[in-house]
Design a protein around this motif. Structure first.
Motif, PDB file in Angstrom:
ATOM      1  N   PRO A 192       0.850  -1.200   0.000  1.00 45.15           N
ATOM      2  CA  PRO A 192       0.000   0.000   0.000  1.00 45.15           C
ATOM      3  C   PRO A 192       0.885   1.250   0.000  1.00 45.15           C
ATOM      4  O   PRO A 192       1.952   1.245   0.631  1.00 45.15           O
ATOM      5  N   VAL A 193       0.463   2.295  -0.658  1.00 48.65           N
ATOM      6  CA  VAL A 193       1.259   3.526  -0.730  1.00 48.65           C
ATOM      7  C   VAL A 193       1.547   4.074   0.670  1.00 48.65           C
ATOM      8  O   VAL A 193       2.611   4.619   0.939  1.00 48.65           O
ATOM      9  N   ALA A 194       0.591   3.845   1.567  1.00 48.92           N
ATOM     10  CA  ALA A 194       0.766   4.339   2.941  1.00 48.92           C
ATOM     11  C   ALA A 194       1.994   3.726   3.612  1.00 48.92           C
ATOM     12  O   ALA A 194       2.505   4.256   4.590  1.00 48.92           O
ATOM     13  N   LYS A 195       2.460   2.571   3.101  1.00 49.03           N
ATOM     14  CA  LYS A 195       3.595   1.883   3.744  1.00 49.03           C
ATOM     15  C   LYS A 195       4.917   2.171   3.039  1.00 49.03           C
ATOM     16  O   LYS A 195       5.936   1.574   3.355  1.00 49.03           O
ATOM     17  N   LEU A 196       4.893   3.030   2.034  1.00 49.99           N
ATOM     18  CA  LEU A 196       6.127   3.297   1.270  1.00 49.99           C
ATOM     19  C   LEU A 196       7.164   4.014   2.118  1.00 49.99           C
ATOM     20  O   LEU A 196       6.829   4.827   2.974  1.00 49.99           O
ATOM     21  N   ASN A 197       8.413   3.725   1.825  1.00 57.51           N
ATOM     22  CA  ASN A 197       9.517   4.399   2.502  1.00 57.51           C
ATOM     23  C   ASN A 197      10.467   4.969   1.466  1.00 57.51           C
ATOM     24  O   ASN A 197      10.558   4.446   0.349  1.00 57.51           O
ATOM     25  N   ILE A 198      11.215   5.981   1.862  1.00 57.60           N
ATOM     26  CA  ILE A 198      12.251   6.521   0.983  1.00 57.60           C
ATOM     27  C   ILE A 198      13.268   5.413   0.708  1.00 57.60           C
ATOM     28  O   ILE A 198      13.657   4.677   1.623  1.00 57.60           O
ATOM     29  N   GLY A 199      13.694   5.290  -0.542  1.00 54.02           N
ATOM     30  CA  GLY A 199      14.694   4.271  -0.902  1.00 54.02           C
ATOM     31  C   GLY A 199      14.079   3.050  -1.564  1.00 54.02           C
ATOM     32  O   GLY A 199      14.776   2.235  -2.168  1.00 54.02           O
ATOM     33  N   MET A 200      12.763   2.887  -1.473  1.00 52.22           N
ATOM     34  CA  MET A 200      12.131   1.726  -2.115  1.00 52.22           C
ATOM     35  C   MET A 200      12.054   1.946  -3.628  1.00 52.22           C
ATOM     36  O   MET A 200      11.845   3.073  -4.087  1.00 52.22           O
ATOM     37  N   PHE A 201      12.225   0.854  -4.387  1.00 50.92           N
ATOM     38  CA  PHE A 201      12.227   0.947  -5.845  1.00 50.92           C
ATOM     39  C   PHE A 201      10.885   0.461  -6.382  1.00 50.92           C
ATOM     40  O   PHE A 201      10.508  -0.705  -6.217  1.00 50.92           O
TER      41      PHE A 201
END
Ligand SMILES: [Fe+2]
Length: 399
Positions: A15-24
């Motif tokens: 889910p977009v809510a779980k995205l973190n900086i650095g993820m591809f």
């Protein structure tokens, strides 16, 4: 290994809510269909995540192999352990990510306190602003997910007691303050107070600070002087709020006037000062020190109650016990089948039915396959809370 299983091994739906900086990101999913995006690539900053939200993107596909190593993703699993159920991966990953973030924040806190301890010892004035930023981040992470943060904060490494104690007192004050429905600004002032409350200990001889035995009267007098030093440090630190000062200077005062450094009496000790006394003692009791083992929360509560009403505020101690609960997240419990686990999730549950991450059997005296037992759905129950020292194995790797 076929191509499909390779993809399953390294690409997760998230889910977009779980995205973190650095993820591809390789693909995005709209509500209508899954589409390949032309600008697949790494999340560089919070603005990138914000843009996805603005475009009402709910899910993305993340390539673990091409993601940054510190973005919180686990390493891709080998092919023979692949699963096609991406949602299972995502939920595991979420908790892992949260733990990584919590560890990072605590590492940052330790770094800041360490630096300021050294600088204060050299006579430099303390800058309050970085502590306020840190306090804000701590509160934010507690609001977002207190389970993950509490779990990592409960993890003791046996070294650097002063650092861990300061951070835990800050976390406990925020937890307690939230329970008492104090506003966010007060929580922040409490957290800064917790982070700085024992700063006077930089002037205490290490041999006394770390003495593996009872202190002599003379040594105890020197130990108590950390609060006399604190009076000077607080006076020389511009920008400390009254509440922060109360935490720093009142956590060893007693309602009957027998505490230190000033021997204040009940009417002179405001609620924030009283809270800091309770939290400071609780954290010391539940920590392993060179001269004693850690106590279980329940054993520590008994001692807190014994210290009422002369030393501690009785009503506030009852509030604190209700707030922490007899099986707080991060503590160890034994289940009715003899397994031992970490209280893992307690949010929106009653105190007797958390999720427990089991890893050891007291019956067979050996590790068992790690399993998250949901006590709301299981016939098992918690037998008792246990202290880490009563185990003959180290629970640390399971946090
Ligand atoms: Fe202290």
């Amino acid at each position: 290994m076929n191509e499909q299983s390779q993809v399953a091994a390294k690409v997760f739906k998230l889910p977009v809510a779980k995205l973190n900086i650095g993820m591809f990101i390789t693909k995005i999913e709209t509500t209508s269909s899954k589409i390949v995006i032309s600008n697949a690539g790494q999340i560089r900053n919070l603005g990138d995540i914000h843009k996805l939200r603005q475009h009402k993107i709910k899910f993305v596909w993340v390539d673990a192999e091409r993601s940054a190593s510190n973005c919180g993703l686990p390493k891709p699993k080998p092919a023979n352990h692949t699963t096609t159920d991406a949602s299972v991966n995502a939920s595991l990953l979420t908790r892992e990510q949260k733990h990584e973030n919590a560890k990072e924040l605590i590492g940052e806190a330790k770094g800041l306190i360490k630096k300021v301890l050294a600088e204060t010892f050299e006579g430099k004035a303390i800058e309050v602003a970085p502590f306020e930023v840190l306090a804000d981040n701590m509160i934010e992470s507690m609001v977002k997910d207190s389970d993950a943060m509490q779990c990592i904060a409960a993890l003791r490494t046996k070294d650097a007691y002063l650092l861990e104690h300061s951070i835990n007192v800050a976390f406990l004050l925020v937890t307690f303050g939230r329970f008492l429905k104090l506003n966010r600004d007060i929580l922040k002032q409490l957290a800064v107070g917790g982070l700085l409350h024992d700063i006077g200990k930089i002037y205490i001889n290490d041999a006394i600070l770390h003495k593996p035995g009872k202190l002599t009267d003379e040594e105890f007098a020197e130990m108590k002087s950390h609060q006399t030093h604190a009076i000077d440090i607080v006076a020389q630190t511009p920008g400390l709020s009254q509440i922060t000062q109360d935490v720093c200077l009142m956590h060893h005062e007693k309602l009957d006037g027998m505490g230190y450094p000033k021997g204040l009496t009940a009417e002179q000790i405001p609620m924030h000062g009283r809270m800091s006394c309770i939290v400071d003692i609780y954290d010391a009791l539940t920590a392993t020190r060179c001269y004693k083992e850690a106590m279980s929360p329940a054993a520590a509560f008994k001692i807190l109650l014994k210290l009422t009403p002369f030393h501690l505020d009785k009503e506030l101690v009852y509030d604190f016990i209700r707030c922490i609960g007899v099986y707080p997240v991060g503590s160890l419990v034994e289940l009715s089948d003899g397994r031992v686990g970490i209280v893992w999730e307690a949010k929106n549950r009653n105190v007797l039915h958390p999720v427990v991450k089991c890893f050891y059997s007291l019956t067979y005296k050996r590790y068992v396959q790690v399993e998250n037992v949901d006590l709301l759905k299981s016939d098992l129950n918690i037998e008792r809370g246990i202290s880490p020292s009563s185990l003959d194995v180290d629970p640390t790797p399971f946090y």
